[in-house]
Design a protein around this motif. Structure first.
Motif, PDB file in Angstrom:
ATOM      1  N   ALA A  59       0.961  -1.040  -0.008  1.00 16.75           N
ATOM      2  CA  ALA A  59       0.156   0.054   0.013  1.00 16.75           C
ATOM      3  C   ALA A  59       0.900   1.169  -0.044  1.00 16.75           C
ATOM      4  CB  ALA A  59      -0.844   0.029   1.150  1.00 16.75           C
ATOM      5  N   SER A  84      -4.491   0.112 -10.511  1.00 19.59           N
ATOM      6  CA  SER A  84      -4.855  -0.343  -9.001  1.00 19.59           C
ATOM      7  C   SER A  84      -4.397   0.863  -8.206  1.00 19.59           C
ATOM      8  CB  SER A  84      -4.290  -1.761  -8.701  1.00 19.59           C
ATOM      9  OG  SER A  84      -4.244  -2.053  -7.244  1.00 19.59           O
ATOM     10  N   SER A 109      -4.020   1.575  -3.988  1.00 18.83           N
ATOM     11  CA  SER A 109      -4.138   1.164  -2.762  1.00 18.83           C
ATOM     12  C   SER A 109      -3.727   2.194  -1.699  1.00 18.83           C
ATOM     13  CB  SER A 109      -3.312  -0.286  -2.416  1.00 18.83           C
ATOM     14  OG  SER A 109      -3.681  -0.609  -1.061  1.00 18.83           O
ATOM     15  N   TYR A 169      -9.073   1.181  -1.248  1.00 16.62           N
ATOM     16  CA  TYR A 169      -8.681   0.579  -2.451  1.00 16.62           C
ATOM     17  C   TYR A 169      -9.569   0.349  -3.663  1.00 16.62           C
ATOM     18  CZ  TYR A 169      -7.671  -3.731  -4.941  1.00 16.62           C
ATOM     19  OH  TYR A 169      -7.321  -4.627  -6.038  1.00 16.62           O
ATOM     20  N   VAL A 176      -9.542  -5.344   1.088  1.00 17.31           N
ATOM     21  CA  VAL A 176      -9.560  -4.505   2.352  1.00 17.31           C
ATOM     22  C   VAL A 176      -9.758  -5.244   3.383  1.00 17.31           C
ATOM     23  CG1 VAL A 176     -10.172  -2.384   3.289  1.00 17.31           C
ATOM     24  CG2 VAL A 176     -10.118  -2.310   0.868  1.00 17.31           C
TER      25      VAL A 176
END
Length: 820
Positions: free
Chosen positions: A534, A593, A595, A629, A641
């Protein structure tokens, strides 16, 4: 900054055997950093002054000549193509082994004895560009040294005055030592380091007078010179003197060479004198054309600029000034920006016959602000902004007059010396106990050595073995030395840091108390970044009302700032999620993506926190951890998550579970929301953003979020670490898909699955789907199941039997319709 060794040697004589490298190392270890040593003569090694004895035609080439050249005690033959070569000409000769540039182009190449068109040639008769001089005369023009008073065979570097060694001083290391920005200040430092005498800086001109020796005042025209300073804080001292009989001309070679060695371009004899004094004493000076600023009656006024006032400067640029800029004026119009640059209209030119020398001291803060505001840097501003000694003004003015009189014998002083110095600073004295010096440094330094070191540095030292009274010299009292620890440092660096014994401090090493909240935050960061990939974000603690209302939050429940940094973000955060969702919205089209997480304080006005020091209390400010996310094509981000939460908390030994949320927020998905529990206590939420909230924030894909109260989590008990042996038998893995009502919570499904079989070891949700083929009000879910026996390897039939039991429980207890 460049320092000339030759120039230094005029003030201090180094002990025999001290090499250039030794000097550079000593200065670096004790005073300022020497970045580089430049040996000017190294580029002219094996080059000498030669005398052309004969010039003969080349038998095999029309454009070449065969020359006989005396190179000092012997003659040699050199083939030359120079168009201006002539018998009796004094030339620069590069002998075999020297490095030159062919016609001034490309890299240097080594010369060797060779044959050119059948004729032997032992070297090269050089043009200026072939030996790297700046004043080139064309590819085929030989450098004529006829004007140089040097014997044949003399080293070319010596003949041209390019046999100096230059020390390149790192400029930032001079920040608190403006006295070292001149050669005399550096010589003073070197004299102290090597315990050698320092020549007194006495002006050759002696006392300035209004009449030249042997001449009556009536034989020349005087100038009435007056100076007024509006604000002594901006200009603590201003000295000026006028001179007549000036003939502006090029400076002599020695002066040009010395300025060039220090990176300063020669302009003319008057300007070069001001630059020479600056490089020698570190005191910037300026020369005005007296006839351009008042003629017989010069009235200099130092004041701040009027709004919108403009000045064309020597750099050919015109600057618009504001009332904070300090100016030098002729009483009406600006003629210079104080401490930064002179004006073009009052500059010295070839027609100048009368000048006014300025030697002043300006506020370092004022000069720095002006230089920065105008984006105008100069050698003067670089020195003034470091806080110069006002006592330098007089010495610099005397030196400038003496030098100009030397260069221009008809020049003479034509006015009184004006010195506006209303508040001379009082000498600063400090009381220092020698025992305190030794305690600070951890070294047994004799008191006699302390006195000797400080005296060599220019301090006045009185007192005995118990207490010393140290008076700071004016050149070190300008923001450099002001407390006794500064004096102790002076003793240490001259004594030698390498002579101070190294020893570990003797004290009880007790680990500092740890803040459990900060420690947990740090460990959670490591897990989220290093293990879960992350990205941590750092956002301001301010939030906009538009973002709050998009999520259904009431701005009135948030603390409002009386004086916000940004008018569009007047509220303090109660949750980190609004700003984190803004960050996701900005990044969703950049990365497939996203995060993100943030750990920081939130502000809860209804609860009381720490005391504010004014008999009140601050808002309660617990630490929160928020995660968001989203990924292209991921229709179940909640699973990801949830896994992040489980992993992060399990690494800290917190027993984590999830419960149904009784009243999901208006921004939450009603069927994909739950509470995060640690030991059965609610410490956060796990949810997915509903379509309306996502659209309001400009997010066009499914987003899952979680937020935990880290301060509350710290208070929860942790599980004991239990170590189990590696399983003796493998898992049997199966996937089960089924359809349930959309209102059925996953936690209830997982509870039913685990209660259906004692062999079930893990459950992992990997798909949730609603849409085509699925009845309205229903959702399709799929899970990975792992089965394991502690007694044997399960057969396929035994595993299938357990799965069938699980299917029956799902159908009976939850009304599930099995798909596989």
């Amino acid at each position: 900054m460049l320092i000339s060794k030759k120039w230094l040697s005029e003030f201090v004589k180094l002990p025999r055997g001290v090499s250039d490298l030794d000097l550079a190392k000593t200065i670096t270890l004790s005073t300022v950093e020497v970045e580089k040593i430049i040996d000017q003569a190294s580029a002219m090694e094996k080059m000498v002054v030669g005398l052309v004895k004969a010039v003969l035609p080349h038998p095999n080439a029309d454009r070449l000549k065969v020359c006989r050249v005396d190179v000092g005690g012997r003659e040699t033959q050199i083939v030359c193509g120079g168009t201006n070569i002539a018998e009796g000409m004094k030339v620069a000769v590069a002998l075999p082994g020297a490095y030159v540039k062919w016609h001034g182009e490309g890299e240097r190449v080594e010369l060797a004895k060779t044959k050119i068109r059948g004729e032997e040639s032992e070297g090269m008769i050089c043009s200026s560009n072939e030996i790297g001089l700046s004043q080139t005369e064309g590819d085929h023009e030989i450098l004529d040294l006829g004007d140089i008073d040097a014997k044949v065979g003399t080293s070319l570097a010596e003949a041209l005055g390019l046999d100096d060694v230059i020390f390149d001083i790192e400029h930032k290391s001079l920040t608190n030592r403006p006295d070292l920005m001149g050669h005399y200040g550096m010589a003073r430092e070197v004299a102290a380091l090597y315990r050698v005498p320092l020549e007194n800086y006495v002006s050759a001109s002696g006392k300035l007078t209004n009449v030249r020796p042997g001449e009556k005042k009536s034989s020349w025209k005087g100038i009435a010179l007056a100076v007024s300073v509006d604000d002594a804080a901006l200009c603590p001292r201003y000295m000026a003197v006028a001179m007549e009989g000036i003939t502006v001309a090029p400076s002599p070679a020695w002066l040009q060479s010395r300025l060039s060695s220090c990176g300063v371009r020669s302009i003319n004899n008057v300007v070069d004198v001001t630059n020479y004094v600056m490089l020698e004493l570190a005191q910037p000076m300026h020369a005005f054309d007296a006839d351009k600023i008042g003629g017989d009656h010069v009235n200099i006024v130092v004041r701040t600029a009027k709004k919108g006032e403009k000045l064309a400067c020597l750099d050919e640029a015109t600057y618009t000034l504001d009332p904070e800029r300090l100016l030098i004026t002729d009483g009406k119009h600006p003629i210079a920006i104080a401490g930064v640059m002179g004006g073009k209209a009052s500059a010295v030119t070839e027609a100048t016959t009368r000048i006014v020398f300025e030697s002043a001291n300006f506020s370092p803060v004022s000069v720095r602000k002006t230089s920065t505001k105008l984006a105008l840097r100069s050698e003067s501003s670089a020195r003034f902004e470091k806080s110069l000694d006002p006592e330098l003004c007089a010495a610099a003015l005397h030196r400038a007059v003496a030098l100009l009189t030397q260069l221009c014998p008809q020049a003479h002083v034509a006015s009184k010396v004006v010195d506006v110095y209303p508040h001379p600073p009082k000498p600063l004295s400090l009381q220092i106990a020698p025992s305190e010096v030794m305690a600070h440094l951890g070294a047994d330094i004799p008191v006699s050595d302390m006195k000797d070191i400080l005296t060599r540095l220019g301090f006045i030292v009185k007192g005995c073995a118990k207490m010393l009274s140290v008076t700071i010299p004016s050149w070190r009292a300008t923001r450099d030395i002001s407390i006794k620890e500064d004096v102790i440092e002076e003793i240490a660096r001259i004594w030698g840091y390498d002579r101070i014994p190294s020893a570990l401090p003797a004290f009880s090493i007790t680990p500092p108390s740890q803040d459990p909240v900060r420690l947990l935050c740090r460990r959670l960061r490591h897990t989220l970044v290093l293990e879960l990939a992350a990205t941590e974000t750092y956002r301001y603690a301010f939030v906009s009302p538009e973002t709050l209302m998009a999520l259904g939050f009431d701005p009135k429940e948030h603390l409002r700032l009386a004086n916000p940094l940004a008018s569009d973000r007047p509220y303090l955060v109660r949750s980190l999620l609004p700003n984190l969702l803004e960050a996701l919205a900005m990044n969703q089209h950049v990365f497939p993506s996203v995060s993100l997480f943030e750990i920081d304080r939130v502000f809860l006005g209804e609860l009381k926190g720490d005391e504010d020091g004014q008999k009140g209390r601050l808002p309660f400010q617990p630490y929160h951890l928020s995660m968001v996310y989203s990924a292209v094509g991921d229709e179940s981000p909640l699973t990801h998550v949830r896994s992040m939460v489980e992993t992060a908390l399990s690494r800290e030994a917190f027993p984590v579970s999830f419960g149904s949320m009784t009243r999901p927020g208006t921004w939450m998905h009603s069927g994909r929301s739950g509470d995060i529990l640690a030991n059965g206590k609610k410490i956060g939420i796990l949810t997915e953003l509903n379509h309306e909230a996502a659209k309001a924030l400009g997010i066009d894909r499914r987003v899952a979020v979680a937020e935990l109260n880290v301060s509350e989590l710290t208070l929860c008990p942790r599980e004991e670490a239990i170590f189990t042996s590696i399983p003796s038998y493998p898992d049997a893995k199966r996937d089960v898909a089924f359809i349930v009502d959309t209102q059925t919570a996953y936690v209830d499904i997982e509870r039913a699955l685990r209660g259906a079989s004692s062999l079930l070891t893990s459950v992992e949700l990997f798909d949730v789907f609603q849409g085509l083929g699925i009845e309205a009000g229903k959702k399709s879910m799929a899970v990975h199941l792992s089965l394991r026996s502690g007694e044997k390897t399960l057969t396929s039939q035994e595993a299938d039997s357990e799965i069938e039991k699980i299917r029956r429980v799902l159908s009976k207890d939850l009304g599930a319709i099995m798909r596989s």
